[in-house]
Design an enzyme around this catalytic site. Structure first.
Site, PDB file in Angstrom:
ATOM      1  N   GLU A   1      48.990  28.535  23.114  1.00  0.00           N
ATOM      2  CA  GLU A   1      47.978  29.580  23.049  1.00  0.00           C
ATOM      3  C   GLU A   1      48.524  30.874  22.458  1.00  0.00           C
ATOM      4  OE1 GLU A   1      44.847  29.705  24.758  1.00  0.00           O
ATOM      5  OE2 GLU A   1      44.522  31.870  24.878  1.00  0.00           O
ATOM      6  N   ASP A   2      49.706  31.277  22.911  1.00  0.00           N
ATOM      7  CA  ASP A   2      50.175  32.634  22.606  1.00  0.00           C
ATOM      8  C   ASP A   2      51.331  32.717  21.616  1.00  0.00           C
ATOM      9  OD1 ASP A   2      48.281  33.533  24.372  1.00  0.00           O
ATOM     10  OD2 ASP A   2      49.646  33.544  26.079  1.00  0.00           O
TER      11      ASP A   2
END
Ligand code: MN
Length: 726
Positions: A95-96
């Site tokens: 996700e990051d």
């Protein structure tokens, strides 16, 4: 001297960062795992994640990776397997950071990549209680990731840390996350038997949503701690001596209940903090199950037990796997105390539920699923495409705090139900088909109404009939999500079937009347022009009055519109008449139904049926004054429920009183017409310049009536409006 190379290759120098060593220490090894291998793999993951998150910061100002380590530590404390712990360490990488699923797969294998991927999918959905659609997405996602329960367990660890550090968030976000935790994660944790997680989350949510209440309890718990400990120790002493006599060396400790559960009790029982006796419970942890019973016997020998407070969840575990013996005793000074007796293993299951002993089990979740009956049922319900998001939210919330009861089939099979369950719940629990055909029931050999509440230990026999179908009225009393869901599904299906048939009839008849029979097919196949996916859903819309034939003409044949009969009324009446029964009697069909002339009930009113001799059932308002006269024959009263689909109009008498002036009646009747309500008769008399009107209006239900009465009350010079015949 610190070796500079050690920082780069700590595995050769044994100079790992402190937080890595801590994590390593928390890990429990599986039966075929070697410590060195685990260490190497974990370090690879640590280093990989640390590098990817480099430079990112939490709102607290701490490095982002500290969050990942916290999540991994929690998972390690829950005895999860190494792959799951590594997935916790890397849970935010997809996700990051720049990492891809392939990167994870190449470095750590398929299983890990799919766990992290599942978490990423889960994160894409934000739940908001206002938006059902998002709940629906959450539900779908849950279904897709629930293939592997570990995704949800990691999510819990993640959520726990996010809630612990929530104070750094902006107020609005804080609130949203707390609500989401309350509505989704807490019920899920409960159902998965993770009671430690549940109560931690509950207290964290409590602190966000009601900081004043939280502080109040916290202070009071603190200031009463000494006194409570003294009491607990006083209770423990004689128990310990007795148990030691039998060579049992128990672990015993008092445990304060969670702030939110104490607060909940204060609210629900309307008591002050000081009036709640079970602020804490005493736990007695022994080695073997049989010692639990011995300990119980000794405890009851020393202290008087409170009747009805004894529960044996060892012999009959809760559906989420919880096992323990509960008893409440009267301790020194007459003070009551709950005592929980269990083994170490049961203790662990009680705290972390499905996650307990994971590392010693086969890591494939399918084995564990078998033990989590509720989760299996939820998944079954979710797989059913007609489940809607709102129902799903209900499923999650329902029976959260309900106690369980145990009942038996005539053959002696044990059926577990939430307390308050009825024979209908029981029937659906036994088998969906049994529920669908449930016609009557016997409890302990006596015939009972279907809404009877089952008690612990009852023997329940379900009488079935192939002709029987679920009744709408059942929804009023069933408590299990399974029964509720099946009944809803059945009713929706029936309703859809009927609407489709009616819709088709309406369309064809109208077209025939207009001598346009050859265009029927064109109209039927034009569903996409009206935004419907197929013919059936369009017909359904026509049949339920959402789409009118007039609207179809406006779009498909604007020129032929004049041919339509002037008023759609003919069609509308059809729709109203379609639902024949205005009231539904529990399980009774084809019965003559009349309405009480005395109280003239309308849909929405609380009603009760009275079985008359030879004239079927007369339905009265529950508050009807003539009922007390009948109540000496209370065995002839039957529960009845409005059929919610009824759209027929009902006559209701209204008495309106006010100061007379010119145009008084005109104002009143205009107000009524504005609400689109028919007046079927008016009778007005004026005496001493006070006007008193008796009106009969036609309304669909009491909601509409109440709105009308409010509107009339607001007119000038109206003193009061009253429904007649109460
Ligand atoms: Mn996270």
């Amino acid at each position: 001297m610190e070796n500079p190379i050690a920082k780069l290759v700590p595995q050769y120098f044994g100079e790992y960062p402190k937080n890595f060593l801590q994590l390593l220490n928390n890990i429990s090894l599986g039966p075929d795992q070697n410590k060195k291998d685990v260490e190497t793999l974990l370090w690879q993951a640590y280093e990989f994640g640390n590098r990817l998150h480099d430079g990112q910061k939490r709102l607290s100002g701490k490095p982002y990776f500290s969050h990942c380590i916290a999540v991994a530590n929690t998972l390690a404390k829950w005895n999860m397997d190494t792959t799951t712990i590594i997935a916790g360490l890397l849970h935010d990488t997809l996700e990051d950071t720049d990492a891809t699923r392939d990167d994870l797969m190449n470095k750590f294998g398929d299983e890990l990549a799919s766990l992290v991927n599942g978490l990423t999918k889960l994160k894409e959905i934000q739940y908001s209680s206002r938006k059902e659609k998002q709940a629906g997405n959450f539900m779908k996602m849950l279904l897709s990731v629930a293939q592997d329960l570990r995704v949800i367990i990691i999510k819990f660890a993640d959520r726990l840390h996010n809630m612990e550090t929530i104070n750094y968030m902006p107020q609005i976000k804080k609130h949203r996350i707390a609500i989401e935790t309350r509505d989704i994660y807490i019920p899920l944790a409960h159902r998965m038997g993770m009671s430690a997680v549940k109560s931690q989350l509950e207290d964290l949510v409590f602190n966000v949503l009601n900081p004043t209440g939280y502080k109040e309890i916290k202070t009071k718990i603190k200031s009463s701690k000494k006194q409570r400990l003294k009491f607990i120790n006083e209770v423990i002493k004689p128990i310990e001596i007795e148990l030691n006599n039998y060579a049992i060396l128990p672990k015993m400790y008092g445990r304060a209940k969670s702030y939110s559960s104490i607060y909940g009790k204060m609210i629900s029982r309307n008591k002050t903090f000081n009036e709640i006796y079970d602020l804490s419970a005493l736990r007695i942890i022994v080695d073997k199950p049989e010692q639990c019973y011995l300990a119980l016997g000794l405890v009851h020998n020393i202290y008087m037990p409170v009747q009805d407070r004894f529960k044996d969840f060892i012999a009959t575990p809760k559906t989420n796997g919880y096992q323990s013996i509960h008893t409440t005793i009267i301790g020194p000074g007459g003070q009551m105390l709950e005592i929980q007796i269990r083994t170490k293993e049961m203790e662990e299951t009680a705290e972390i539920g499905v996650a307990a002993h994971w590392v010693y089990k086969n890591s494939k979740s399918s084995d564990i699923d078998k033990n989590v009956k509720w989760l299996r049922e939820l998944l079954e319900i979710l797989k059913n495409e007609s489940t809607n998001p709102k129902e799903f939210m209900e499923l999650l919330k329902i029976d959260l705090y309900n106690e369980e009861i145990f009942a038996f089939t005539p053959l002696g099979d044990l059926i577990q139900l939430p307390s308050g369950s009825t024979p209908v719940d029981f029937a659906f629990q036994v088998h969906t088909q049994v529920g669908m055909q449930c016609m009557g029931a016997k409890i302990n050999h006596l015939v009972v109404p279907l809404n009877t509440k089952i008690k612990n230990g009852d023997v329940v026999e379900i009488i079935i009939s192939k002709k029987q179908k679920p009744s709408i009225g059942w929804q009023k009393f069933v408590v299990t999500s399974k029964a509720r869901n099946e009944i809803n599904r059945f009713i929706r299906k029936e309703h859809d079937k009927a609407s489709i048939k009616l819709g088709e009839e309406l369309l064809i008849k109208t077209m025939r009347r207009m001598k346009l029979a050859d265009a029927i097919k064109e109209f039927q196949d034009g569903y996409n022009k009206f935004g419907y996916a197929d013919k059936k859903s369009m017909l359904n819309a026509i049949g339920s009055g959402i789409l009118t034939v007039r609207e179809m003409f406006a779009k498909l044949r604007p020129k032929d519109q004049e041919l339509l009969p002037n008023e759609d009324n003919t069609l509308k009446t059809k729709i109203y008449n379609f639902n024949r029964g205005e009231v539904v009697l529990d399980g009774i069909e084809n019965l003559l139904v009349n309405f009480g002339k005395c109280c003239k009930p309308i849909p929405g009113d609380d009603v009760i049926g009275f079985v008359t001799r030879g004239r079927g059932v007369t339905v009265h308002q529950s508050s009807c004054k003539s009922l007390p006269l009948l109540s000496h024959e209370s065995d002839r009263l039957v529960p009845v429920h409005w059929n919610v689909k009824a759209s027929e109009k009902f006559n209701v008498g209204l008495k309106v009183i006010g100061l007379d002036y010119k145009g008084w009646l005109k104002d009143v009747s205009e107000c009524i017409s504005k609400e689109n309500i028919n007046i079927s008769s008016v009778d007005i008399a004026v005496k001493d310049s006070i006007a008193e009107a008796h009106l009969i209006v036609q309304v669909k239900n009491n909601r509409i009536l109440n709105r009308l009465m409010r509107k009339i009350t607001k007119l000038k010079n109206i003193d009061y409006v009253e429904r007649e015949g109460r």
